[in-house]
Design an enzyme around this catalytic site. Structure first.
Site, short mmCIF file in Angstrom:
data_model
loop_
_atom_site.label_atom_id
_atom_site.label_comp_id
_atom_site.label_asym_id
_atom_site.label_seq_id
_atom_site.Cartn_x
_atom_site.Cartn_y
_atom_site.Cartn_z
N GLU A 116 0.87 -1.19 0.00
CA GLU A 116 0.00 0.00 0.00
C GLU A 116 0.90 1.23 0.00
OE1 GLU A 116 -3.30 0.96 -0.35
OE2 GLU A 116 -2.29 2.90 -0.26
N GLY B 224 -7.20 1.33 3.36
CA GLY B 224 -8.64 1.53 3.17
C GLY B 224 -8.94 2.21 1.85
N GLY B 225 -7.93 2.84 1.23
CA GLY B 225 -8.09 3.40 -0.11
C GLY B 225 -9.07 4.56 -0.17
N THR B 226 -9.65 4.73 -1.35
CA THR B 226 -10.52 5.88 -1.63
C THR B 226 -11.75 5.89 -0.74
OG1 THR B 226 -9.82 5.72 -3.94
CG2 THR B 226 -11.75 7.08 -3.48
N CYS B 227 -12.44 4.77 -0.68
CA CYS B 227 -13.73 4.75 0.02
C CYS B 227 -13.57 5.23 1.45
CB CYS B 227 -14.32 3.34 -0.01
SG CYS B 227 -15.91 3.24 0.79
N HIS C 189 -45.97 -1.44 6.97
CA HIS C 189 -46.54 -0.09 6.90
C HIS C 189 -46.11 0.71 8.12
CE1 HIS C 189 -49.35 3.17 6.26
NE2 HIS C 189 -49.66 3.07 7.54
#
Ligand SMILES: Cc1cc2nc3c(=O)[nH]c(=O)nc-3n(C[C@H](O)[C@H](O)[C@H](O)COP(=O)(O)OP(=O)(O)OC[C@H]3O[C@@H](n4cnc5c(N)ncnc54)[C@H](O)[C@@H]3O)c2cc1C
Length: 458
Positions: free
Chosen positions: A33, A38-41, A440
């Site tokens: 990495e 965790g990257g972009t998200c 409902h």
């Protein structure tokens, strides 16, 4: 040279989970990495934006408090530093969780640095040369910066730098009226900024049906977001008050001056600096790695997962890529990327939940269709919540009785759409959903009613 059973490049939405499955199966894994676990998200996408959208929603509701009989004294103000600190804390927690998980994973060695292929089975990261018979590429993407006239002469923001702001821009111009741009536009309007959206197409989110685009335009315009569509020749220039954006629209002022400009016109894959040529891995003209149904590249032993393969642009599609690859490699399955039903949400408020084809796409198939729709003004839960903007719609193949696609723009639309998604994933006719007994009052309860009122498409 260090040898492993597998190398994973990128700790985004596929890589860490894949490392978990491979190591559990007894393999040794090198996970590389270069920046944020965790990257972009986690760091610059879903997590911070949805956390900030929650702050913006609170401000919006506070402004509307009197509509619900709630009295608040004085004007609503947003403490941008606190809103940002809240988002930063959620992000940091998530990022640390991913990193901790990987570092404690038995059989997994984490390498921090930029990874680059030297051959199909060799990858260099920092000073280390790694070798493995299997390499999984999960490198994601970044904001695409278009070659607009003047773009090099003005400061501009992207999704990444937007998230570093801890003050309110006086006037934010968002170039790009699609998913990323619209979320920021509404968020910053609700925080209190003047906001203009500049979009070159004749309508916002042009890949959606016209009625959905129009309803979203109404929602944004109703909150005071200025929307400039058909901006054919967008250019940027420095201005005493910030940045001047020439919009060249057919209607209205030819320019708009903002204190800040966000460029949100799409993404590009992080494949240009990966040494793919050394491995012989093919990409398409836009740089996306070409993959087959099982996400293998043209080079045996190399797979591409997530945004970088161009087969999805979402966290859930990247995660599903991991599931496909793991199932095929480790469980003897034959899962295919085209088996998944495409679905996503746009987190304007109320949110848009989408699954499958748009009505326009369904019509272009030439199949006989049934179409149903219902405005949120006729959904009692929406009326009770005082959120009657938007609509729901569905399109069905009249012969096979399979649902082809649906959209729910309204309160909880991102959740309610799952009823339709599940029926489509199950591969059963719409009658199954029509005969269900929903709870409902919910937005979902009107889906069976809408299915019962469908008409043949003209
Ligand atoms: C503003 C914004 C909001 C979004 N909101 C949503 C949402 O609400 N829902 C949703 O589903 N999707 C959303 N997305 C999209 C989502 O973030 C991506 O689809 C997802 O992160 C893709 O995951 P990935 O694993 O493919 O790549 P990424 O998450 O981008 O991870 C790739 C990783 O690889 C690393 N890397 C890249 N090159 C190298 C290299 N050479 N060496 C080592 N490491 C490398 C990167 O640093 C990164 O950590 C959003 C995106 C943006 C920009």
């Amino acid at each position: 040279m260090r040898r492993f059973d597998a190398i994973i490049i990128g700790a985004g939405q596929s890589g860490p989970s894949l490392a978990g499955r491979l190591t559990a199966a007894g393999m040794t894994v090198a996970l590389c990495e270069r920046k944020l676990f965790g990257g972009t998200c986690v760091n610059t996408g879903c997590t911070p934006t949805k956390t900030l959208i929650a702050s913006a929603h609170a401000a919006h509701l506070a402004r509307r408090a009197a509509d619900f009989g709630v009295l608040l004294e004085g004007p609503v103000r947003v403490d941008m530093k606190r809103a940002k600190a809240r988002a930063d804390a959620v992000v940091a927690d998530s990022r640390r969780g991913v990193e901790r998980w990987l570092r404690r994973m038995e059989g997994c060695v984490v390498f921090e640095g930029h990874a680059r292929f030297e051959s199909p089975d060799r990858v260099r990261v920092g000073g280390e040369l790694l070798a493995a018979p299997r390499v999984f590429v999960n490198v994601g993407g970044r904001a695409f910066v278009p070659d607009l006239p003047g773009v090099t002469e003005v400061p501009f923001l992207t999704n990444r730098s937007m998230l570093e702001l801890d003050h309110l821009p006086e006037h934010l111009i968002v170039v790009g009226g699609s998913y990323v741009g619209l979320e920021f536009a509404q968020m910053y309007r609700r925080f209190g900024a003047e906001v203009t959206v500049v979009e070159k197409s004749p309508r916002l989110i042009a890949r959606e049906d016209e009625d959905i685009s129009e309803a979203i335009r109404e929602i944004l315009a109703g909150e005071g977001v200025e929307v400039r569509t058909s901006a054919e020749c967008i250019s940027l220039a420095p201005h005493a008050r910030g940045v001047e954006v020439s919009v060249n629209c057919r209607e209205g002022e030819p320019t708009s001056v903002g204190s800040h400009v966000l460029l949100a016109v799409g993404r590009r894959p992080n494949t240009d600096d990966l040494g793919l040529e050394a491995a012989g891995v093919e990409t398409d003209a836009r740089g996306y790695i070409k993959v087959d149904e099982g996400l293998s590249t043209n080079v045996p032993g190399v797979w591409a997962l997530g945004d970088c393969n161009g087969r999805g642009a979402f966290t859930h599609t990247a995660y599903n890529d991991f599931e496909i690859v793991a199932a095929n490699l480790l469980d003897g399955e034959q899962r295919r990327v085209s088996d998944r039903v495409p679905a996503y949400a746009l987190y304007v408020d109320p949110p848009l939940g989408r699954v499958g084809l748009t009505e326009r796409e369904a019509r272009s198939t030439g199949r006989p269709l049934l179409v149903g729709s219902r405005p949120m003004t006729r959904v009692s839960r929406a009326v009770e919540k005082g959120e009657t903007q938007g609509l729901m719609k569905v399109v069905v193949d009249a012969e096979t009785r399979r649902i082809l696609g649906a959209a729910i723009l309204g309160p909880g639309g991102d959740e309610a759409i799952h009823g339709v998604l599940d029926i489509m994933s199950a591969g059963v006719p719409y009658d199954v959903l029509e005969r269900a007994v929903p709870i409902h009052p919910t937005v979902s309860e009107l889906i069976p009613t809408m299915l019962g009122e469908m008409r043949p498409a003209q």
